[in-house]
Design a protein around this motif. Sequence first.
Motif: not given
Lengths: 346, 304
Positions: A56, B187-188, A9, B182-183, B178-179
């Motif tokens: 999730q 969403s997953e 995030g 995510r940044v 994935g990282d």
Amino acid sequence: MTERTLTKGGSSSPATASRRRGGRGRPPTVPDHRGGNGVPRRSGPPFRARLRRDWQLLLMTLPAIGLLAVFHYTPTLGNIIAFQDYNPWDGIWGSPWVGFAHFERLFTDPRFWNAASNTLIIAAVQLVFFFPIPIALAILLDSVLSPRLRMVLQSIVYMPHFFSWVLVVTLFQQILGGAGLFSQILRQNGYAPLDVMTDPDAFLFVVTSQMIWKDAGWGTIIFLAALAAVNQNLYESAAVDGAGRWRRMWHITLPGLRPVIILLLILKIGDILNVGFEQFYLQRDAFGSSVSEVLDTYIYHQTLVTGNFSAGAVAGLVKGVVGLILIILANKLAHKMGEHGVYRRA
Amino acid sequence: MSTLFKDRPVWAERPSLPARAGKNTALAAIAVVIIFPLYVVILTSLSPASAVNSAGGLVLVPQGISLQAYADLFSGGVVTRAVLVSLGVTAVGTLVSLVATILAAYGLSQPGSLWHRPLLFGVLLTFLFAPGMIPLYLLVSNLGLIDSYWSLILPTAVNAFNLVVMRAFFMNLPKEIGDSARVDGASEWTILTRLVLPMSKGVTAVVGLFYAVGYWNAFFNAILYINDNSKWPLQLILRQYVQQGQQLSSSSVIGDAVQGGTASAPNLAIQMAIVVVALVPVTFIYPLVQKHFTKGVIIGAVKG
């Protein structure tokens, strides 16, 4: 994707970011030598933060976990009917409790001991006559130099693994049965037909042949992988030192396979009561129950034919508990010998 | 001695002629033992009545080709229906299984996530014991699934082994992918469908094949849970009319299967055609997936 990380995030507000960081604020972890399976101790990030981060993922596991809970764990608990006189009208909650009465009846039932001894005999025969074949076949396949020929052969030997037992038994019947090809040729040449598919004396031979036909090829996969991992320089040095092909096989190939062989042997011991089910169910009538009844078919015929659910559940529970003990012992043995086993030491 | 060498390595002596002959004979014999029964069955199913009669049973040498047996089978009757049942159960079942397995495998692929350990433990524990046939039967019965096609799907929908294979594959993918997503606020679900799955076609194909073959071959579940023989899958038909040898044409169950009756193919050809129908989907899908076996998808995953 081994370890959940802290940086998520980047575009979120400072407040969320700090909360998330709090949620992921685990101390740097010690490198885990157990292959990423072990999880480091957390200093306890707040549950709600972790839920916010991981909901999730949790949601994704829900269908599979739900299915396992309903169709694996619930019926496992249902084994308590082994201590009841279960009848479908009163259900689990209303059926009378009878303690160990069904166990006593089971252990005095000669058909149960017949099924148990058949199971052990079949397992022993499998161990002696089936187990070495994939090893030999893998060494043979591995010696094929042409990649294309090798690929073709692998495709052929893997294939029967994907046929159903009904299909395999049917094919054997068509070739070896009384109305099958072999007898047909004998008859046409003036000999008496030979029906091995109903001869109780031939039972172990027939079922072992079926297992070999169906699964020996598939069983080579793991050995082929182990063979590919053997250091090729060893072969070269041995050859330079004058070791012939048999000595190389004895001193390099077989030691290279040793860990896999030991592991599979131990797993097999843990799995000794599961000799297969459909294969014996399908041929029980043809060969007779005195040789072909195994524990699983005994449970089926005890219960679903006679309607005595508790009697079948007792036999299933005994088999399950003994099987569980065997698996745990086999794993202990595997760990003792320095192998991984099916599960790692916690 | 390995795939590394396309040619014989220089240090290896050339095997003697008898050794080579012996090895090639052994390999040829193995291939013949596997292929020969299939050849006989397929040939007999395609043979006209005259060939079956003159052979006195199974046909070894081609004597004309007839599709009559297949025309009879698919004229709309017990076998046609059973094929449709099996295809439907296989398609729906494989879809359900793959979705549940992929989702859970991804959901459990990130150690340190909430409840990761207990959930994974719950999955792995199913390796150690089976629930037992009778309690499972009673559960399916109490859920009202007897004679429902769902009884052929739900109890076997999630296989812990397949789940572990998939999970291990996901965990071996580079985690930076994935990282970084995510940044960027993905969403997953997006990471799974847009990034992870496209990189996992091989393992998905293999696990999908395992599930599909399991559903197509499922026999005992149907014996237990399907009493209504108009809902029988193909494997039960195969057993009743071929393995147990019940006559197709004279059976009242199949009355409308062989329409016309008189002009139909010989019973043996029809029986062998049923065997072929049970065989064909497996032999067609299998080569598409087979290459992944040799690439070590499974072994790598098991080791992980």
